[in-house]
Design a protein around this motif. Structure first.
Motif, PDB file in Angstrom:
ATOM      1  N   PHE A   1       2.975   7.265   2.774  1.00  0.00           N
ATOM      2  CA  PHE A   1       2.862   6.633   1.667  1.00  0.00           C
ATOM      3  C   PHE A   1       3.327   7.099   0.366  1.00  0.00           C
ATOM      4  O   PHE A   1       3.661   6.584  -0.620  1.00  0.00           O
TER       5      PHE A   1
ATOM      6  N   CYS B   1       1.042   5.358  -2.193  1.00  0.00           N
ATOM      7  CA  CYS B   1       0.701   6.535  -2.984  1.00  0.00           C
ATOM      8  C   CYS B   1       0.951   5.752  -4.611  1.00  0.00           C
ATOM      9  O   CYS B   1       1.931   5.280  -4.857  1.00  0.00           O
TER      10      CYS B   1
ATOM     11  N   ILE C   1      -5.590   8.908   1.148  1.00  0.00           N
ATOM     12  CA  ILE C   1      -4.115   8.702   1.490  1.00  0.00           C
ATOM     13  C   ILE C   1      -3.841   9.234   2.952  1.00  0.00           C
ATOM     14  O   ILE C   1      -2.546   8.925   3.281  1.00  0.00           O
TER      15      ILE C   1
ATOM     16  N   GLU D   1      -2.715   9.861  -4.607  1.00  0.00           N
ATOM     17  CA  GLU D   1      -3.961   9.091  -4.280  1.00  0.00           C
ATOM     18  C   GLU D   1      -3.586   7.565  -3.689  1.00  0.00           C
ATOM     19  O   GLU D   1      -2.555   6.924  -4.389  1.00  0.00           O
ATOM     20  N   LEU D   2      -4.086   7.104  -2.811  1.00  0.00           N
ATOM     21  CA  LEU D   2      -3.821   5.921  -2.024  1.00  0.00           C
ATOM     22  C   LEU D   2      -4.146   4.842  -3.116  1.00  0.00           C
ATOM     23  O   LEU D   2      -5.076   4.757  -3.931  1.00  0.00           O
TER      24      LEU D   2
ATOM     25  N   ILE E   1       0.887  -1.233   0.003  1.00  0.00           N
ATOM     26  CA  ILE E   1      -0.029  -0.018   0.069  1.00  0.00           C
ATOM     27  C   ILE E   1       0.677   1.234  -0.052  1.00  0.00           C
ATOM     28  O   ILE E   1       1.717   1.490   0.771  1.00  0.00           O
TER      29      ILE E   1
ATOM     30  N   ALA F   1       0.871  11.787   4.519  1.00  0.00           N
ATOM     31  CA  ALA F   1       1.303  10.975   3.056  1.00  0.00           C
ATOM     32  C   ALA F   1       2.768  11.396   2.890  1.00  0.00           C
ATOM     33  O   ALA F   1       3.365  10.431   2.221  1.00  0.00           O
TER      34      ALA F   1
END
Length: 113
Positions: free
Chosen positions: A83, A41, A71, A54-55, A39, A77
Motif C-alpha cells: 500500500f 497508504c 496497513i 496508515e491505511l 485503498i 505495506a
C-alpha cells in the motif's frame, strides 16, 4: 459603576458556561455498503497528513484513514506492490464517522491486467 461591571462579568461567564455545556450536534455517520474504492497508504499515496504510514481509503474522491484494519493486515505495506508503493482497489463496508472510515469489511479486489 462597579455593579454594572460586575453584572456584565457575571453575565459573560454565565454565557460561556452555557456554551460549553450545550450538547454539540452529532454528525450522522455515512454508511458505506460494498462500495469499490481506492485503498493505499494515506501518507504515501494520498498525501494525507499523519504520523506514520496508515491505511486509507478514497471514497467518492475523498481520502479517509481507516479504523478497524491495519496497513499490514493485507501483506507488507512496503513490499513491491504494498500500500505504500501502489494504490489498489477494494470493496468496503463500514461507516464514515468523524472524518474516519470505520471498517467492518475490506475485500481486496484482484489487480486487472
Amino acid at each position: 459603576m462597579k455593579s454594572i461591571i460586575l453584572t456584565c462579568c457575571i453575565g459573560f461567564f454565565a454565557f460561556i458556561a452555557q456554551a460549553q455545556t450545550t450538547p454539540q450536534k452529532t454528525v450522522a455517520a455515512k454508511v458505506i455498503t460494498k462500495q469499490v474504492v481506492d485503498i493505499a497508504c494515506g501518507e504515501c499515496q494520498f498525501k494525507m497528513k499523519g504520523k506514520d504510514c496508515e491505511l486509507a481509503v478514497k471514497i467518492d474522491g475523498k481520502p479517509y484513514f481507516v479504523d478497524g484494519k491495519g496497513i499490514d493486515d493485507f501483506g507488507d505495506a512496503h513490499g513491491e506492490h504494498g500500500f505504500c508503493n501502489a494504490v489498489s482497489k477494494a470493496e468496503v463496508t463500514g461507516e464514515i464517522v468523524n472524518n474516519r472510515f470505520k471498517a467492518k469489511e475490506i475485500k481486496l479486489l484482484p489487480v486487472k491486467k
